[in-house]
Design an enzyme around this catalytic site. Structure first.
Site, PDB file in Angstrom:
ATOM      1  N   GLU A 235      -4.389   9.369  18.309  1.00 24.39           N
ATOM      2  CA  GLU A 235      -4.858  10.754  18.374  1.00 24.39           C
ATOM      3  C   GLU A 235      -5.854  11.014  17.241  1.00 24.39           C
ATOM      4  OE1 GLU A 235      -1.630   9.824  18.641  1.00 24.39           O
ATOM      5  OE2 GLU A 235      -1.516  10.141  20.795  1.00 24.39           O
TER       6      GLU A 235
ATOM      7  N   TYR B 113       0.751   4.708   0.341  1.00 26.37           N
ATOM      8  CA  TYR B 113       0.004   5.899   0.750  1.00 26.37           C
ATOM      9  C   TYR B 113       0.930   6.929   1.402  1.00 26.37           C
ATOM     10  CZ  TYR B 113      -4.625   3.614   0.209  1.00 26.37           C
ATOM     11  OH  TYR B 113      -5.755   3.015  -0.265  1.00 26.37           O
ATOM     12  N   SER B 114       1.498   6.549   2.566  1.00 21.33           N
ATOM     13  CA  SER B 114       2.244   7.521   3.383  1.00 21.33           C
ATOM     14  C   SER B 114       3.486   8.047   2.673  1.00 21.33           C
ATOM     15  CB  SER B 114       2.680   6.879   4.702  1.00 21.33           C
ATOM     16  OG  SER B 114       1.574   6.335   5.360  1.00 21.33           O
TER      17      SER B 114
ATOM     18  N   GLN C   1       0.856  -1.186   0.000  1.00 21.49           N
ATOM     19  CA  GLN C   1       0.000   0.000   0.000  1.00 21.49           C
ATOM     20  C   GLN C   1       0.898   1.244   0.000  1.00 21.49           C
ATOM     21  OE1 GLN C   1      -2.260   0.127   3.577  1.00 21.49           O
ATOM     22  NE2 GLN C   1      -3.916   1.357   2.720  1.00 21.49           N
TER      23      GLN C   1
ATOM     24  N   SER D 139       4.753  -1.238   4.128  1.00 21.81           N
ATOM     25  CA  SER D 139       4.893  -2.597   4.649  1.00 21.81           C
ATOM     26  C   SER D 139       5.001  -3.585   3.494  1.00 21.81           C
ATOM     27  CB  SER D 139       3.679  -2.978   5.504  1.00 21.81           C
ATOM     28  OG  SER D 139       3.582  -2.105   6.600  1.00 21.81           O
TER      29      SER D 139
ATOM     30  N   GLU E  55      -9.715  -2.099   6.619  1.00 24.76           N
ATOM     31  CA  GLU E  55      -8.614  -2.520   7.488  1.00 24.76           C
ATOM     32  C   GLU E  55      -9.102  -2.932   8.881  1.00 24.76           C
ATOM     33  OE1 GLU E  55      -4.733  -0.406   7.428  1.00 24.76           O
ATOM     34  OE2 GLU E  55      -5.732   0.988   6.086  1.00 24.76           O
TER      35      GLU E  55
ATOM     36  N   SER F  69      -3.377   7.048  13.764  1.00 23.38           N
ATOM     37  CA  SER F  69      -2.845   6.990  15.129  1.00 23.38           C
ATOM     38  C   SER F  69      -3.978   7.133  16.145  1.00 23.38           C
ATOM     39  CB  SER F  69      -1.850   8.131  15.332  1.00 23.38           C
ATOM     40  OG  SER F  69      -2.555   9.362  15.338  1.00 23.38           O
TER      41      SER F  69
HETATM   42  C1  LIG Z   1       4.483  -0.616  11.378  1.00 24.00           C
HETATM   43  C2  LIG Z   1       3.946   0.384  10.415  1.00 24.00           C
HETATM   44  C3  LIG Z   1       3.502  -0.037   9.174  1.00 24.00           C
HETATM   45  C4  LIG Z   1       3.005   0.882   8.265  1.00 24.00           C
HETATM   46  N1  LIG Z   1       2.613   0.427   7.019  1.00 24.00           N
HETATM   47  C5  LIG Z   1       2.236   1.338   6.084  1.00 24.00           C
HETATM   48  C6  LIG Z   1       1.927   0.917   4.750  1.00 24.00           C
HETATM   49  O1  LIG Z   1       1.987  -0.267   4.429  1.00 24.00           O
HETATM   50  N2  LIG Z   1       1.578   1.841   3.833  1.00 24.00           N
HETATM   51  C7  LIG Z   1       1.477   3.169   4.173  1.00 24.00           C
HETATM   52  O2  LIG Z   1       1.129   3.947   3.317  1.00 24.00           O
HETATM   53  N3  LIG Z   1       1.765   3.611   5.425  1.00 24.00           N
HETATM   54  C8  LIG Z   1       2.141   2.716   6.379  1.00 24.00           C
HETATM   55  N4  LIG Z   1       2.461   3.155   7.657  1.00 24.00           N
HETATM   56  C9  LIG Z   1       2.445   4.591   7.927  1.00 24.00           C
HETATM   57  C10 LIG Z   1       1.363   5.067   8.855  1.00 24.00           C
HETATM   58  O3  LIG Z   1       0.123   5.060   8.232  1.00 24.00           O
HETATM   59  C11 LIG Z   1       1.778   6.452   9.357  1.00 24.00           C
HETATM   60  O4  LIG Z   1       2.907   6.277  10.169  1.00 24.00           O
HETATM   61  C12 LIG Z   1       0.684   7.148  10.125  1.00 24.00           C
HETATM   62  O5  LIG Z   1      -0.313   7.574   9.254  1.00 24.00           O
HETATM   63  C13 LIG Z   1       1.226   8.348  10.932  1.00 24.00           C
HETATM   64  O6  LIG Z   1       1.927   9.227  10.112  1.00 24.00           O
HETATM   65  P1  LIG Z   1       3.393   9.746  10.530  1.00 24.00           P
HETATM   66  O7  LIG Z   1       4.193   8.551  10.830  1.00 24.00           O
HETATM   67  O8  LIG Z   1       3.849  10.633   9.465  1.00 24.00           O
HETATM   68  O9  LIG Z   1       3.188  10.533  11.863  1.00 24.00           O
HETATM   69  P2  LIG Z   1       2.633  12.034  12.018  1.00 24.00           P
HETATM   70  O10 LIG Z   1       1.391  12.173  11.225  1.00 24.00           O
HETATM   71  O11 LIG Z   1       3.714  12.998  11.791  1.00 24.00           O
HETATM   72  O12 LIG Z   1       2.247  12.014  13.541  1.00 24.00           O
HETATM   73  C14 LIG Z   1       3.171  12.261  14.603  1.00 24.00           C
HETATM   74  C15 LIG Z   1       2.378  12.441  15.893  1.00 24.00           C
HETATM   75  O13 LIG Z   1       1.493  13.558  15.764  1.00 24.00           O
HETATM   76  C16 LIG Z   1       0.168  13.188  16.024  1.00 24.00           C
HETATM   77  N5  LIG Z   1      -0.761  13.941  15.193  1.00 24.00           N
HETATM   78  C17 LIG Z   1      -0.727  14.133  13.864  1.00 24.00           C
HETATM   79  N6  LIG Z   1      -1.786  14.825  13.454  1.00 24.00           N
HETATM   80  C18 LIG Z   1      -2.540  15.100  14.544  1.00 24.00           C
HETATM   81  C19 LIG Z   1      -3.773  15.766  14.797  1.00 24.00           C
HETATM   82  N7  LIG Z   1      -4.494  16.317  13.800  1.00 24.00           N
HETATM   83  N8  LIG Z   1      -4.222  15.835  16.055  1.00 24.00           N
HETATM   84  C20 LIG Z   1      -3.523  15.279  17.078  1.00 24.00           C
HETATM   85  N9  LIG Z   1      -2.375  14.635  16.917  1.00 24.00           N
HETATM   86  C21 LIG Z   1      -1.868  14.542  15.662  1.00 24.00           C
HETATM   87  C22 LIG Z   1       0.123  11.708  15.694  1.00 24.00           C
HETATM   88  O14 LIG Z   1      -0.941  11.061  16.375  1.00 24.00           O
HETATM   89  C23 LIG Z   1       1.482  11.240  16.181  1.00 24.00           C
HETATM   90  O15 LIG Z   1       1.427  10.997  17.554  1.00 24.00           O
HETATM   91  C24 LIG Z   1       2.942   2.240   8.603  1.00 24.00           C
HETATM   92  C25 LIG Z   1       3.358   2.660   9.877  1.00 24.00           C
HETATM   93  C26 LIG Z   1       3.860   1.753  10.779  1.00 24.00           C
HETATM   94  C27 LIG Z   1       4.300   2.216  12.125  1.00 24.00           C
END
Ligand SMILES: Cc1cc2nc3c(=O)[nH]c(=O)nc-3n(C[C@H](O)[C@H](O)[C@H](O)COP(=O)(O)OP(=O)(O)OC[C@H]3O[C@@H](n4cnc5c(N)ncnc54)[C@H](O)[C@@H]3O)c2cc1C
Lengths: 402, 372
Positions: A379, A121-122, A119, A154, A237, A377
Site C-alpha cells: 500500500e 527502525y520499526s 536495523q 531481523s 534495499e 508495504s
Molecule cells: C519479515 C519482516 C522483517 C522485518 N525486518 C525489520 C527490520 O529488520 N528492521 C525494522 O526496523 N523493521 C523490520 N520490519 C518491519 C517492517 O518494516 C514493518 O512491518 C512495516 O514498515 C509495516 O509496519 P507495521 O508492521 O507497523 O504495519 P502498519 O504500518 O501498522 O500497517 C498495517 C496495514 O496498514 C497499511 N497502511 C499503513 N499506512 C498506510 C497508508 N498511509 N495508506 C494505506 N495503507 C496503509 C499497511 O500497508 C498494512 O497493510 C520487518 C517486517 C517483517 C514482516
C-alpha cells in the site's frame, strides 16, 4: 537495445560459475559458525561487498557484475552471506554519511562478518509511519542515552550492532527530530527477545533499550538528519537482486513441474491436466516477465541511473508476484505443499524462498507473505508510485506538515 | 547489456509520435471508423514516405533492413493512436515473403509494399478458430501444374483492402503457404463489423480457387514452420500495439484523476483511485519489458525467442485488457460515452487480444517450451 552481455562480462560469469560449482557447500550449513565460515570464504574470493569503493574493501564493481554473482549463487542454491543488512544497508550508509573514524572502525568488520548488524527502525507504534517513532536518544554530555523499544528487528538475536533511528528533538516536526546512530546492542541496557514468526522460525526480535549507551562519536550525519539518511538507506534495499530472485523462482518452477509429473490425480499425471497446465503456463509467463523487468532495471542501474521512486514499481511487482507464485504452487501440490517434515521422496526437493532459511514449499509459501509488508508495504509502495512517479495529488493526511 | 532504446530507435519513436499526433488524431480515427474502406490512402502513402512500410524489408527491395524492435516501436505508437489501417498485417505478410519468397515473388510484392502501392494480409484461422497450424482444415489439391484451394478462413484482418493474402492450406506434402489474390475466381469475401471499427475483419470462403505453381511460398510442406514463425512475430507485434493502447488509457486516467474533483478534492487523492493507477502503471511497465524483450529476442535469434513471444502475448493480452478496463472505471460516466476517446484504445486492445493466439493458447505453448 542489446541484451547481450559483453565478452568481459561473459568471461566473468563463467569464472564465477566455475567458482561456485566448485566451492558451494555440499552439506547444509547449520550453525552460525559454519555460515560465518562460508561468508568468509565468499569474502576472500571477492564476492562480498563488491559494489563498495576499493578504499573500503570493495571493488566498485558494476551493478551487472554484482547481479551476475547473485545470480550464480542462486543457480547453485548457495547459502547467502550472513551479514546481509550490514553489507547491504549499514555499510553503504556509513560510506555515504559516516566519518572517516566510522569507516575505519566498522567497515572491515562488516565485510568479514566479524561484527553482525541489524536495523533498528520499526517500533510497535511506528511501522509504515516510521517518522512517528518514539525511542529517545538524549545528550548526556559525553554520550547519548537511549530509551525505547524497537520491534521486528531481523537478525537481532545474532547481531552485535544496530543501525538505530531515535528521536533527539521533540520540539520540531516529526521528520526533523530524528537522528541516526550506531549502537552496540551487546550491552546491559539492551535486551533482545526473539519473536516466533508464522514460519515457526525466529528471525526477528523485539529490542528493549533502557538507559542504553551510544558514544557521541557514533552519531551518523548531523543531529536531525536521521530521516533523510533513512530514505537513502531504504533505496539501497532495492538493488540488483531481482535477477537472482527470478533465478530462484525458476529453479523452484522446475521442481514444481517435476512434482506435477510425479503426482497423479484422477488416473493421470497432474502435468497432463489442462487446468494444471493453464496455471503453470500463466505463472511461468509472469515469472519470465519478472526476469525481463529485472534486466531492464539492471541495465539502468549499470549505467548509473538510480531508479529513484520507480524502484517502488520493482518492489511492488516482485513481492506481489511471489505471493501469487507460491499460492499457485500450493494449489497444484495440494496438501503435500503444506508438509514441513516427512514429505514423500519424489517431492522432497530443496526449494529456496527468496530470502529466509527454509527449504520447503510450505516455508516459501509462508515467507512470501513477508515481502509485501517489510521495506514499505504494498500500500505504501502504491502511494509512492501514485505521488512520486505519476504525480497524482497527495492525499489529505491528519499529520501532513504544511 | 542495454535495455534502453538506442539513439536511432528513440528518434524513430519520437518521429512516430509526432506524425501520429498530427495526422492520426482521434477526429481522424473517428472519421475512418465511419468510412466504408476504413483506412486513409494519404496516410498510407505518408507512412511509405517515412519508410515505415519497408522498415524491416531488405534494402534490395526498397526497405531499411531494420528489425522487430523498430517495428514494435512503431506499432506501440499506432496502438497509442488507435491507428486504423492494415499496417500490422501488411508488414507481417511482407516479412514472410521476404523470408521465404523466390526472387520473382519478392520482386512482385516487396517494392510495391515498401512504396505504399500494395497491401497484404494473412488468413491464419479456419472456422474452428484454432491458432495451432497443425489443425488447419483448408485443403490444397494439385491441379495440373498449379493448385486448387478450398476452405473457410475467419477473421482475416483488412482483407478487403489487401492485394495479396497468405493462405495456409493442407497439401499432400503437408501444410503449405499460398499467395492468393483476393480477385481470384472462387474466392468470396464477407466483411464483419466488430466493436473496434478501426480493425476490419472479413471471412474468406475458398471454393476451388485456382492458383499457379508460383503461388507457393517456400516449398510445399514447409508451411508449418513458416506459419509458426509468422504467428510468433504477429504475437509480438500485436502485444506492442496493445501496450500502446494500454499506456494511452493509463495516461488519460492519470490526467483525469488530477483534475476531476469530487468531495472537494481531486479524485487522484483517493487511494482507491491512486492505487488503481499505480497497479495500471505496474502492468504497463511489465508489458513494456515483455514486448521489447520478445522483440529483441526475435531480432537476436535468441534461444528463448519463441518462449518470449508467447510470454509477451499471454501477459500483455490480459494486462492491456485490465488497464483499459480500469481506465474506464477511473473515469466514471464520461468513460462510458461514445464521445470520450477512451473506448477507441480500449477496443483496439480488445480486438488484438485473441489474435495470433489468445492468452490460454500461449500459456499452453509456454508449458510445451519449458517442459518438453
Ligand atoms: C519479515 C519482516 C522483517 C522485518 N525486518 C525489520 C527490520 O529488520 N528492521 C525494522 O526496523 N523493521 C523490520 N520490519 C518491519 C517492517 O518494516 C514493518 O512491518 C512495516 O514498515 C509495516 O509496519 P507495521 O508492521 O507497523 O504495519 P502498519 O504500518 O501498522 O500497517 C498495517 C496495514 O496498514 C497499511 N497502511 C499503513 N499506512 C498506510 C497508508 N498511509 N495508506 C494505506 N495503507 C496503509 C499497511 O500497508 C498494512 O497493510 C520487518 C517486517 C517483517 C514482516
Amino acid at each position: 537495445m542489446d541484451l547481450r552481455y559483453s565478452s568481459d562480462d561473459l568471461a566473468f560469469r563463467d569464472a564465477t560459475r566455475r567458482w561456485f560449482e566448485t566451492n558451494v557447500p555440499k552439506v547444509e550449513l547449520k550453525t552460525l559458525d559454519e555460515r560465518r565460515e562460508w561468508h568468509r570464504t565468499l569474502f576472500a574470493a571477492g564476492y562480498v561487498g563488491m559494489g563498495w569503493p576499493p578504499e573500503y574493501g570493495g571493488q566498485a564493481a558494476s551493478a551487472l557484475r554484482q547481479a551476475i554473482v547473485a545470480d550464480e549463487m542462486a543457480r547453485v542454491n548457495a547459502p547467502p552471506t550472513i551479514n546481509g543488512l550490514g553489507i547491504g544497508i549499514v555499510g553503504p550508509t556509513i560510506i555515504h554519511h559516516g566519518t572517516e573514524a566510522h569507516k575505519h572502525r566498522y567497515l572491515k568488520k562488516i565485510l568479514a562478518a566479524d561484527e553482525l548488524w541489524c536495523q533498528l527502525y520499526s517500533e510497535p507504534n511506528a511501522g509504515s509511519d516510521l517518522a512517528s517513532l518514539k525511542t529517545r536518544a538524549e545528550d548526556k554530555g559525553d554520550h547519548f542515552e537511549v530509551n525505547g523499544q524497537k520491534i521486528w528487528t531481523s537478525y537481532g538475536a545474532i547481531s552485535d550492532w544496530g543501525l538505530l533511528l531515535a528521536r533527539t528533538d521533540t520540539s520540531v516536526a516529526k521528520h526533523r527530530g530524528i537522528s541516526c546512530f550506531l549502537i552496540n546492542i551487546r550491552q546491559p541496557g539492551v535486551d533482545v527477545r526473539p519473536l516466533k514468526q508464522v514460519t515457526g522460525n525466529q528471525e526477528f526480535c523485539e529490542v528493549f533499550m533502557t538507559g542504553a549507551r551510544v558514544e557521541k562519536s557514533d552519531l551518523v550525519g548531523r543531529l536531525g538528519q536521521g530521516w533523510e539518511i533513512a530514505q537513502t538507506t531504504l533505496s539501497y534495499e532495492r538493488g540488483g537482486n531481482s535477477l537472482a530472485r527470478v533465478t530462484r523462482y525458476t529453479s523452484a518452477f522446475h521442481e514444481l513441474v517435476k512434482a506435477a509429473r510425479g503426482l497423479r490425480r484422477g488416473g493421470r499425471p497432474l502435468i497432463d491436466d489442462p487446468l494444471v497446465r493453464a496455471k503453470l503456463g500463466r505463472i511461468y509467463a509472469e515469472l519470465e516477465v519478472q526476469r525481463y523487468a529485472a534486466l531492464r532495471v539492471l541495465s539502468a542501474l549499470d549505467k548509473g541511473e538510480g531508479p529513484g521512486a520507480a524502484s517502488s514499481i520493482t518492489k511492488l511487482s516482485y513481492s506481489e508476484f511471489e505471493k501469487r507464485y507460491f499460492e499457485l504452487a500450493l494449489e497444484i501440490l495440494g496438501p503435500y505443499g503444506q508438509i514441513t517434515a516427512g514429505l514423500p521422496e519424489q517431492l522432497n526437493t530443496r526449494v529456496s524462498a527468496s530470502s529466509g532459511h527454509g527449504e520447503t514449499w510450505a516455508y516459501a509459501y509462508l515467507w512470501s507473505r513477508a515481502g509485501t509488508i517489510y521495506s514499505g508495504s504494498s500500500e505504501i509502495q502504491k502511494n509512492v508510485i501514485g505521488e512520486r512517479v505519476l504525480g497524482l495529488p497527495k492525499e489529505a493526511r491528519a499529520d501532513r506538515v504544511k | 547489456m542495454d535495455f534502453a532504446f538506442n539513439d536511432d530507435q528513440q528518434l524513430l519513436k519520437n518521429a512516430a509520435r509526432s506524425f501520429l499526433d498530427e495526422q492520426c488524431t482521434s477526429a481522424v480515427v473517428r472519421g475512418l471508423w465511419d468510412d466504408p474502406r476504413g483506412e486513409s490512402e494519404a496516410m498510407w502513402k505518408d507512412m511509405a514516405q517515412l519508410g515505415w512500410l519497408g522498415l524491416s524489408l531488405p534494402e534490395a527491395y526498397g526497405g531499411s533492413g531494420l528489425g522487430m524492435v523498430e517495428t514494435a516501436i512503431l506499432l506501440e505508437e499506432m496502438g497509442r493512436a488507435a491507428y486504423p489501417g492494415p499496417y500490422l498485417p501488411t508488414v507481417l505478410a511482407a516479412h514472410a515473403i521476404a523470408a521465404a519468397g523466390t526472387k520473382e515473388q519478392k520482386a512482385r510484392w516487396l517494392p510495391g509494399i515498401a512504396t505504399g502501392g500494395a497491401r497484404a494480409t494473412s488468413a491464419f484461422v479456419d472456422s474452428d478458430l484454432s491458432w495451432d497450424p497443425a489443425t488447419t482444415a483448408t485443403r490444397a489439391e494439385k491441379a495440373g501444374t498449379g493448385w486448387r484451394l478450398s476452405g473457410a478462413k475467419q477473421f482475416v484482418a483488412w482483407a478487403h483492402v489487401a492485394d495479396v493474402v497468405l493462405v495456409p492450406a493442407r497439401a499432400p506434402e503437408g501444410l503449405t503457404l499460398f499467395l492468393v489474390e483476393p480477385a481470384s475466381a472462387g474466392l468470396a469475401l464477407k466483411p464483419v463489423t466488430a466493436i473496434d471499427l478501426g480493425t476490419r475483419w472479413a471471412a474468406i470462403a475458398l471454393d476451388n480457387v485456382s492458383v499457379g505453381p508460383d503461388a507457393v511460398l517456400g516449398a510445399p510442406g514447409s508451411g508449418e514452420r513458416l506459419v509458426t514463425e509468422l504467428l510468433r512475430r504477429g504475437s509480438v507485434a500485436a502485444s506492442a500495439e496493445m501496450l500502446g493502447a494500454a499506456r494511452r488509457c493509463l495516461d488519460m486516467s492519470v490526467g483525469y484523476a488530477k483534475v476531476r474533483e469530487q468531495f472537494g478534492q481531486p479524485i487522484g487523492s483517493f487511494q482507491a483511485i491512486r492505487h488503481k493507477c499505480a497497479e495500471m502503471l505496474l502492468e504497463v511497465e511489465n508489458s513494456h519489458a515483455a514486448v521489447y524483450y520478445a522483440a529483441w529476442a526475435l531480432d537476436a535469434a535468441a534461444p528463448d525467442a519463441a518462449l518470449a513471444a508467447s510470454v509477451a502475448k499471454s501477459y500483455v493480452s490480459e494486462a492491456a485488457r485490465r488497464v483499459c478496463g480500469e481506465a474506464l472505471q477511473v473515469h466514471g460516466g464520461i468513460g462510458f460515452t461514445w464521445e470520450y476517446d477512451l473506448h477507441l484504445y480500449q477496443k483496439r486492445a480488445k480486438a488484438l487480444e485473441p489474435m495470433y493466439g489468445d492468452a490460454d493458447w500461449h500459456r499452453e505453448l509456454i508449458l510445451r517450451h519449458v517442459t518438453d
